[in-house]
Enzyme design. Structure first.
Site, short mmCIF file in Angstrom:
data_model
loop_
_atom_site.label_atom_id
_atom_site.label_comp_id
_atom_site.label_asym_id
_atom_site.label_seq_id
_atom_site.Cartn_x
_atom_site.Cartn_y
_atom_site.Cartn_z
N TYR A 121 6.97 1.24 17.32
CA TYR A 121 8.26 1.70 16.80
C TYR A 121 9.40 1.50 17.79
CZ TYR A 121 6.31 3.82 12.58
OH TYR A 121 5.73 4.02 11.36
N LYS A 171 -7.66 1.75 19.18
CA LYS A 171 -8.41 0.53 18.88
C LYS A 171 -8.65 -0.15 20.22
CE LYS A 171 -10.04 -2.63 16.01
NZ LYS A 171 -11.16 -2.45 15.06
N ASP A 204 -10.13 2.15 12.63
CA ASP A 204 -10.73 1.71 11.36
C ASP A 204 -11.87 2.65 10.96
OD1 ASP A 204 -12.03 0.71 13.61
OD2 ASP A 204 -12.45 -1.26 12.75
N ASP A 228 1.21 6.94 11.89
CA ASP A 228 1.94 6.78 10.63
C ASP A 228 0.97 6.50 9.49
OD1 ASP A 228 4.13 6.31 8.81
OD2 ASP A 228 3.67 4.18 9.03
N ASP A 232 -0.63 9.19 6.19
CA ASP A 232 -0.56 8.97 4.74
C ASP A 232 -1.95 9.13 4.13
OD1 ASP A 232 2.19 8.46 4.69
OD2 ASP A 232 1.97 6.71 3.40
C1 IPM Z 1 7.05 8.61 8.22
C2 IPM Z 1 7.77 7.47 7.55
C3 IPM Z 1 8.67 6.78 8.57
C4 IPM Z 1 7.78 6.27 9.69
C5 IPM Z 1 9.52 5.65 8.01
C6 IPM Z 1 10.36 6.11 6.84
C7 IPM Z 1 10.39 5.01 9.07
O1 IPM Z 1 6.89 6.58 6.97
O2 IPM Z 1 7.72 9.53 8.69
O3 IPM Z 1 5.82 8.57 8.27
O4 IPM Z 1 7.26 5.15 9.60
O5 IPM Z 1 7.62 6.98 10.67
MN MN Z 2 4.80 7.18 7.19
#
Ligand code: IPM
Ligand code: MN
Length: 327
Positions: A121, A171, A204, A228, A232
């Site tokens: 990032y 990794k 992984d 990140d 999710d």
């Molecule tokens: C998160 C989001 C952000 C990230 C995006 C919107 C830049 O996906 O907060 O997880 O990648 O950190």
């Molecule tokens: Mn995210």
């Protein structure tokens, strides 16, 4: 005294879920003085403003920031993400992105400590011969000893307060430079925390464990990009992204921390009153914890965990949670 909180509703479903959060704080009897900031993709389309430095300076005097979601399909990728969200994380040194996953219906109860200011990032890289057949694009991952160590130390402290188990996810078998720095730092810091049990998973393999046996985890620490992606997945296996909350923390409190749901602006359902506000409300509970309002935060979490509050519709869900949090 009222806590002074900067509120950035943002785009899409952002303002809808934030409104429910503010409703719940009020119902819980927490005194909050809000300062609204009109920022995000819509604002950018209107007058080209993303996040002026003066606004960042103003924020330094606030107690916390509460953000819905930013980003609109009409704005090219990166403008709002890098210019607003990442600028907040970097300029305010919000180096821990803490994302809890708790799913009462299963044995899931773990937290991810995502390093939040470095890695892929950081923005290192660029183009050579852009637009030609010989084009080259590089995008590096920046890992500093200081940045890695402070995230790892935070995670060890957190594991100590919880069940005393910390897993490093990386990794290291392929990323032999950054992975080596993370692994060495992890082992060195572990020597200061003899009471915390440690483990290591390749990222992984961690994806399989998230689905197959998430109960193995207590606290996970990982880099920005792995964190990140994994969070999710964490949301998906623990009741859905509509419940996933997060805190972008400046643990030294040299400035305000920022609290936002993991989900995005969801333009497809914006304005329809369909978004689940629980992720935003739970992010608000993390904010109240950080502000020392533990009792209210606990009541909010309990109300969100009550299946009877999980209704169809943003306002109905917010109302049901608000009804149960009176102090
Ligand atoms: C998160 C989001 C952000 C990230 C995006 C919107 C830049 O996906 O907060 O997880 O990648 O950190
Ligand atoms: Mn995210």
């Amino acid at each position: 005294m009222a806590h002074r909180v900067g509120v950035i509703g943002g785009d899409g479903i952002g303002p809808e879920v934030i409104a429910e959060g503010l409703k719940v704080f009020a119902a819980a009897g927490v005194a909050i003085e809000t300062v609204d900031y009109d920022l995000g993709g819509s604002r950018y389309l209107r007058d080209g403003v993303v996040l002026p430095d003066e606004v960042i300076e103003e924020w330094r005097g606030l107690d916390a920031l509460f953000l819905g979601a930013v980003g609109t399909p009409e704005v090219p990728p990166g403008v709002i993400e890098r210019g607003l969200l990442l600028k907040m994380r970097f300029d305010l040194d919000l180096y821990v992105n803490l994302r809890p996953f708790l799913f009462p219906a299963s044995d899931i109860d773990f937290m991810v400590v995502r390093e939040n200011t470095e890695g892929a990032y950081a923005g290192e890289g660029g183009f050579l011969r852009k637009g030609t057949p010989n084009e080259v694009a590089t995008q590096g991952s920046v890992n500093t000893r200081m940045g890695v160590e402070r995230a790892i130390r935070y995670a060890f402290d957190l594991a100590r307060e919880r069940r005393g188990h910390l897993t490093l996810v990386h990794k290291t078998n392929v990323l032999t430079f950054s992975g080596d720095l993370w692994e060495r730092t992890f082992k060195e810091v572990a020597a200061d925390y003899a009471d915390v049990e440690t483990a290591y998973n390749h990222v992984d393999a961690a994806c399989i464990y998230f689905v197959d046996s998430p109960e193995r985890y207590d606290v996970i620490v990982t880099d920005n990009l792995f964190g990140d992606i994994l969070t999710d997945l964490g949301g998906a296996v623990s009741g859905g992204i509509g419940l996933a909350s997060s805190a972008n923390l400046n643990p030294e409190r040299t400035g305000p921390s920022m609290f936002e749901p993991v989900h995005g602006s969801a333009p497809d359902i914006a304005g329809k009153g369909l978004a689940n506000p629980t992720a935003a409300i739970l992010s608000g509970a993390m904010m109240l914890d950080f502000l020392g309002e533990d009792a209210a935060a606990g009541r909010i979490r309990a109300a969100c965990a009550d299946p009877d509050t999980q209704l169809d519709g943003t306002v109905a869900t917010g109302d049901a949670i608000a009804e149960r949090v009176q102090g």
